[in-house]
Design an enzyme around this catalytic site. Sequence first.
Site, PDB file in Angstrom:
ATOM      1  CE  LYS A  58      -2.603  -2.728  -0.513  1.00 19.99           C
ATOM      2  NZ  LYS A  58      -2.532  -4.195  -0.497  1.00 19.99           N
ATOM      3  N   GLY A 187      -0.498 -14.395 -13.242  1.00 21.97           N
ATOM      4  CA  GLY A 187      -1.632 -14.366 -12.319  1.00 21.97           C
ATOM      5  C   GLY A 187      -2.273 -12.990 -12.235  1.00 21.97           C
ATOM      6  CB  ILE A 191      -0.401 -10.417  -5.442  1.00 17.82           C
ATOM      7  CG1 ILE A 191      -0.726 -10.650  -3.965  1.00 17.82           C
ATOM      8  CG2 ILE A 191       1.083 -10.067  -5.636  1.00 17.82           C
ATOM      9  CD1 ILE A 191       0.134 -11.677  -3.269  1.00 17.82           C
ATOM     10  CD  GLU A 210      -5.970 -15.550 -14.087  1.00 18.76           C
ATOM     11  OE1 GLU A 210      -5.299 -14.942 -13.229  1.00 18.76           O
ATOM     12  OE2 GLU A 210      -6.414 -16.704 -13.913  1.00 18.76           O
ATOM     13  CB  ALA A 279       1.255 -12.661  -8.330  1.00 14.65           C
ATOM     14  CB  VAL A 280       0.163 -18.450  -9.318  1.00 17.61           C
ATOM     15  CG1 VAL A 280       0.516 -17.921 -10.695  1.00 17.61           C
ATOM     16  CG2 VAL A 280       1.379 -19.103  -8.657  1.00 17.61           C
ATOM     17  CG  ASP A 322      -2.993 -15.795   5.272  1.00 14.38           C
ATOM     18  OD1 ASP A 322      -4.091 -15.245   5.503  1.00 14.38           O
ATOM     19  OD2 ASP A 322      -2.121 -15.297   4.530  1.00 14.38           O
ATOM     20  CB  ALA A 330      -4.388  -8.467   7.366  1.00 13.44           C
ATOM     21  CG  HIS A 454     -24.160  17.652  -0.698  1.00 12.95           C
ATOM     22  ND1 HIS A 454     -24.087  16.822  -1.794  1.00 12.95           N
ATOM     23  CD2 HIS A 454     -24.038  18.922  -1.167  1.00 12.95           C
ATOM     24  CE1 HIS A 454     -23.946  17.561  -2.892  1.00 12.95           C
ATOM     25  NE2 HIS A 454     -23.903  18.836  -2.537  1.00 12.95           N
TER      26      HIS A 454
HETATM   27  P1  FAD Z   1       1.388 -14.054   8.450  1.00 14.20           P
HETATM   28  O1  FAD Z   1       1.182 -12.603   8.333  1.00 14.20           O
HETATM   29  O2  FAD Z   1       1.964 -14.797   7.305  1.00 14.20           O
HETATM   30  O3  FAD Z   1       2.287 -14.256   9.747  1.00 14.20           O
HETATM   31  C1  FAD Z   1       2.725 -15.519  10.152  1.00 14.20           C
HETATM   32  C2  FAD Z   1       3.954 -15.344  11.011  1.00 14.20           C
HETATM   33  O4  FAD Z   1       4.287 -16.604  11.576  1.00 14.20           O
HETATM   34  C3  FAD Z   1       5.178 -14.890  10.238  1.00 14.20           C
HETATM   35  O5  FAD Z   1       5.823 -13.859  10.922  1.00 14.20           O
HETATM   36  C4  FAD Z   1       6.037 -16.130  10.159  1.00 14.20           C
HETATM   37  O6  FAD Z   1       7.426 -15.815  10.083  1.00 14.20           O
HETATM   38  C5  FAD Z   1       5.683 -16.803  11.470  1.00 14.20           C
HETATM   39  N1  FAD Z   1       5.929 -18.252  11.480  1.00 14.20           N
HETATM   40  C6  FAD Z   1       5.566 -19.169  10.546  1.00 14.20           C
HETATM   41  N2  FAD Z   1       5.948 -20.396  10.927  1.00 14.20           N
HETATM   42  C7  FAD Z   1       6.554 -20.252  12.122  1.00 14.20           C
HETATM   43  C8  FAD Z   1       7.152 -21.160  13.038  1.00 14.20           C
HETATM   44  N3  FAD Z   1       7.184 -22.486  12.799  1.00 14.20           N
HETATM   45  N4  FAD Z   1       7.687 -20.660  14.173  1.00 14.20           N
HETATM   46  C9  FAD Z   1       7.662 -19.330  14.443  1.00 14.20           C
HETATM   47  N5  FAD Z   1       7.102 -18.432  13.621  1.00 14.20           N
HETATM   48  C10 FAD Z   1       6.545 -18.894  12.487  1.00 14.20           C
HETATM   49  N6  FAD Z   1      -4.341  -8.804   3.222  1.00 14.20           N
HETATM   50  C11 FAD Z   1      -5.243  -7.820   3.460  1.00 14.20           C
HETATM   51  O7  FAD Z   1      -6.173  -8.019   4.251  1.00 14.20           O
HETATM   52  N7  FAD Z   1      -5.132  -6.595   2.858  1.00 14.20           N
HETATM   53  C12 FAD Z   1      -4.126  -6.329   1.995  1.00 14.20           C
HETATM   54  O8  FAD Z   1      -4.051  -5.218   1.463  1.00 14.20           O
HETATM   55  C13 FAD Z   1      -3.174  -7.341   1.716  1.00 14.20           C
HETATM   56  N8  FAD Z   1      -2.139  -7.107   0.892  1.00 14.20           N
HETATM   57  C14 FAD Z   1      -1.208  -8.092   0.678  1.00 14.20           C
HETATM   58  C15 FAD Z   1      -0.155  -7.832  -0.198  1.00 14.20           C
HETATM   59  C16 FAD Z   1       0.799  -8.799  -0.446  1.00 14.20           C
HETATM   60  C17 FAD Z   1       1.939  -8.496  -1.381  1.00 14.20           C
HETATM   61  C18 FAD Z   1       0.705 -10.057   0.235  1.00 14.20           C
HETATM   62  C19 FAD Z   1       1.769 -11.112   0.024  1.00 14.20           C
HETATM   63  C20 FAD Z   1      -0.326 -10.325   1.103  1.00 14.20           C
HETATM   64  C21 FAD Z   1      -1.306  -9.347   1.318  1.00 14.20           C
HETATM   65  N9  FAD Z   1      -2.386  -9.576   2.159  1.00 14.20           N
HETATM   66  C22 FAD Z   1      -3.321  -8.590   2.381  1.00 14.20           C
HETATM   67  C23 FAD Z   1      -2.569 -10.856   2.853  1.00 14.20           C
HETATM   68  C24 FAD Z   1      -2.095 -10.735   4.331  1.00 14.20           C
HETATM   69  O9  FAD Z   1      -0.742 -10.328   4.340  1.00 14.20           O
HETATM   70  C25 FAD Z   1      -2.260 -12.054   5.033  1.00 14.20           C
HETATM   71  O10 FAD Z   1      -3.615 -12.481   4.919  1.00 14.20           O
HETATM   72  C26 FAD Z   1      -1.922 -11.923   6.507  1.00 14.20           C
HETATM   73  O11 FAD Z   1      -0.608 -11.474   6.697  1.00 14.20           O
HETATM   74  C27 FAD Z   1      -2.099 -13.268   7.214  1.00 14.20           C
HETATM   75  O12 FAD Z   1      -1.830 -13.098   8.564  1.00 14.20           O
HETATM   76  P2  FAD Z   1      -1.321 -14.322   9.480  1.00 14.20           P
HETATM   77  O13 FAD Z   1      -1.061 -13.725  10.810  1.00 14.20           O
HETATM   78  O14 FAD Z   1      -2.253 -15.451   9.361  1.00 14.20           O
HETATM   79  O15 FAD Z   1       0.033 -14.809   8.813  1.00 14.20           O
HETATM   80  P1  NAD Z   2      -5.021 -14.910  -6.074  1.00  7.18           P
HETATM   81  O1  NAD Z   2      -5.596 -16.216  -5.727  1.00  7.18           O
HETATM   82  O2  NAD Z   2      -5.773 -13.670  -5.765  1.00  7.18           O
HETATM   83  O3  NAD Z   2      -4.722 -14.847  -7.641  1.00  7.18           O
HETATM   84  C1  NAD Z   2      -3.901 -15.770  -8.290  1.00  7.18           C
HETATM   85  C2  NAD Z   2      -4.255 -15.763  -9.760  1.00  7.18           C
HETATM   86  O4  NAD Z   2      -3.279 -16.518 -10.451  1.00  7.18           O
HETATM   87  C3  NAD Z   2      -5.613 -16.397 -10.063  1.00  7.18           C
HETATM   88  O5  NAD Z   2      -6.370 -15.550 -10.884  1.00  7.18           O
HETATM   89  C4  NAD Z   2      -5.248 -17.703 -10.771  1.00  7.18           C
HETATM   90  O6  NAD Z   2      -6.208 -18.104 -11.710  1.00  7.18           O
HETATM   91  C5  NAD Z   2      -3.939 -17.335 -11.411  1.00  7.18           C
HETATM   92  N1  NAD Z   2      -3.059 -18.465 -11.720  1.00  7.18           N
HETATM   93  C6  NAD Z   2      -2.802 -19.547 -10.947  1.00  7.18           C
HETATM   94  N2  NAD Z   2      -1.896 -20.343 -11.562  1.00  7.18           N
HETATM   95  C7  NAD Z   2      -1.587 -19.750 -12.744  1.00  7.18           C
HETATM   96  C8  NAD Z   2      -0.703 -20.078 -13.817  1.00  7.18           C
HETATM   97  N3  NAD Z   2       0.035 -21.190 -13.788  1.00  7.18           N
HETATM   98  N4  NAD Z   2      -0.625 -19.235 -14.872  1.00  7.18           N
HETATM   99  C9  NAD Z   2      -1.373 -18.098 -14.898  1.00  7.18           C
HETATM  100  N5  NAD Z   2      -2.223 -17.750 -13.909  1.00  7.18           N
HETATM  101  C10 NAD Z   2      -2.322 -18.557 -12.843  1.00  7.18           C
HETATM  102  O7  NAD Z   2      -3.571 -14.923  -5.405  1.00  7.18           O
HETATM  103  P2  NAD Z   2      -2.527 -13.751  -5.218  1.00  7.18           P
HETATM  104  O8  NAD Z   2      -2.835 -12.606  -6.072  1.00  7.18           O
HETATM  105  O9  NAD Z   2      -1.196 -14.410  -5.305  1.00  7.18           O
HETATM  106  O10 NAD Z   2      -2.786 -13.342  -3.707  1.00  7.18           O
HETATM  107  C11 NAD Z   2      -2.616 -14.312  -2.651  1.00  7.18           C
HETATM  108  C12 NAD Z   2      -3.467 -13.980  -1.480  1.00  7.18           C
HETATM  109  O11 NAD Z   2      -3.045 -12.778  -0.854  1.00  7.18           O
HETATM  110  C13 NAD Z   2      -4.915 -13.814  -1.883  1.00  7.18           C
HETATM  111  O12 NAD Z   2      -5.660 -14.803  -1.248  1.00  7.18           O
HETATM  112  C14 NAD Z   2      -5.315 -12.473  -1.386  1.00  7.18           C
HETATM  113  O13 NAD Z   2      -6.475 -12.543  -0.605  1.00  7.18           O
HETATM  114  C15 NAD Z   2      -4.172 -11.998  -0.499  1.00  7.18           C
HETATM  115  N6  NAD Z   2      -3.942 -10.589  -0.863  1.00  7.18           N
HETATM  116  C16 NAD Z   2      -4.900  -9.693  -0.553  1.00  7.18           C
HETATM  117  C17 NAD Z   2      -4.760  -8.380  -0.921  1.00  7.18           C
HETATM  118  C18 NAD Z   2      -5.829  -7.409  -0.587  1.00  7.18           C
HETATM  119  O14 NAD Z   2      -6.633  -7.704   0.283  1.00  7.18           O
HETATM  120  N7  NAD Z   2      -5.883  -6.255  -1.223  1.00  7.18           N
HETATM  121  C19 NAD Z   2      -3.641  -7.973  -1.633  1.00  7.18           C
HETATM  122  C20 NAD Z   2      -2.696  -8.919  -1.960  1.00  7.18           C
HETATM  123  C21 NAD Z   2      -2.849 -10.237  -1.558  1.00  7.18           C
END
Ligand code: FAD
Ligand code: NAD
Length: 480
Positions: A58, A187, A191, A210, A279-280, A322, A330, A454
Amino acid sequence: MATDFDVIVIGAGPAGYVAAIRCAQLGFNVACIDNWLDEQGALSLGGTCLNVGCIPSKALLQSSELFEQASHSFSQHGIKLSSLELDLETMMARKNKIVSELTSGIGALLKANKVKVITGTAKLLADKKVEVVNGKDKNTFSAKNIIIASGSSSVELNAAPLTEDLIVDSTGALSFESVPSKVGVIGAGVIGLELGSVWRRLGSEVTVLEAQDVFLPMVDLKIARDAQRLYKKQGLDIKLNARLLQAQIKTVNKIKQVEVSYQDETGDHLCEFDKLIVAVGRKPNTDYIFDDEAELILDERGFIHVNDKCETSQPGVYAIGDVVRGPMLAHKGSEEGMMVAELIAGNHGVINYDLIPSVIYTHPEIAWVGKTEQQLKAAGESYKAGMFPFVASGRAKAHGDTSGMVKILSHSETDRILGVHIMGLNASELISQAVTAMALGASTEDIALTVFAHPTLSEAIHEAALAVDNRAIHIVQKKP
Ligand code: FAD
Ligand code: NAD
């Protein structure tokens, strides 16, 4: 039996750290274990969300949007810039500073709540014992309750193996050192669209491949179609039905490039990129998280099996975020953390999984909650729809940004709101009004009877509610 802690939380992402803080607020003796280290080797709390997910993405979306506005839309406001220059290093440093301030903020919150933070990789053993390995140190702790919140990691593709800096996942795509001329994205999910947008705004030519033939299937059909058209207009080249065959590194004139071959209905294609972002999807982190003796069950997709209360098959062992079923978001994980803390304390704890909002932070933003029209049709539900386009909103016009709309769906007979779908400026903020209304069981009549300030973008929600019964004021609706 005496235990070291009342609650051990494994993982300090938005699911784990929220659970730990709420458990501590409820009077429990809590430990939170995490293994996320920063470049200096120090523990960096906040998980994927703060380190390489929601927050850094963000930060870059905001910076790149400002750059795009300065390049293309300031002039409409009568603001002329004699020159404009991108300083990517400063942009990245700003993002990194935001991350480090927030991750250290989590440390401060855990400390203030007297949560013991333990650095290391944890594994659940039998009898609610947890082994923690940190370098050569190995310790075992026990607790009355365990909460697993180990999160998720990017899915990798055999056809596009990651390299250090050319074929990258979302984490790599948050830290390019210069703006690549050509970026490929595998993908067109959340993402792919968000990070594809960042690099396109900063000057890259972006192609998204995609595999599915439907664009954003989870989004309202009309909004998905409009979004696809708008992204195309912006310059994002999204190719649907594109099956990746192979991505490999090629050296051309001493410059390394990624050569990608893919197949669609017209045949095989070959293209070259400076960077390829894979980003799949994401997969749950369960590889190391529990020993066989802990006797937890994984579901068919590899997530830890839990019920609606996030209870695993073992009494006193919970899993959230997750690493369990449901959207990988999150706020979903954080709410599960709050719920489990209350349940451990013997309080009421419940989540309405039907009311978890989703947001795609592109421009315009897309946000929704509840059912889409296509889901209601498939379920044979009888519904009414009201729509209001931002082009008819005075505030959107004042912003100079009128793309998108609000759509509200309600039950034909009871008028109870079933889904709200927004595309437009600040959709991420507007959607919370819909979530609140739906959580309180509101009807569109309730929204129609509410006074909105408004001029605001929120008025579009009011008008969409009025439109459900053909009485919107600022658009001409067909008589029923
Ligand atoms: P995580 O945030 O993955 O945290 C898990 C933690 O556990 C990590 O610190 C890891 O190191 C630790 N851990 C794992 N295994 C062990 C172990 N064995 N021992 C000790 N520690 C361990 N979601 C949104 O809602 N809004 C968004 O805008 C958004 N944007 C995103 C953008 C990107 C690029 C990505 C990749 C994800 C995005 N997400 C977004 C998804 C969001 O980041 C996740 O849904 C969220 O972080 C999940 O939270 P969590 O606490 O379950 O796991
Ligand atoms: P996603 O599931 O949103 O999208 C993955 C895409 O990749 C799908 O459309 C799928 O059909 C495609 N795909 C899969 N395999 C493929 C292949 N071999 N070739 C071409 N396309 C393929 O997954 P993401 O974008 O990686 O995000 C992962 C998770 O992170 C999501 O569950 C999302 O909720 C979370 N996230 C959330 C936010 C947000 O809330 N704004 C932002 C980023 C990530």
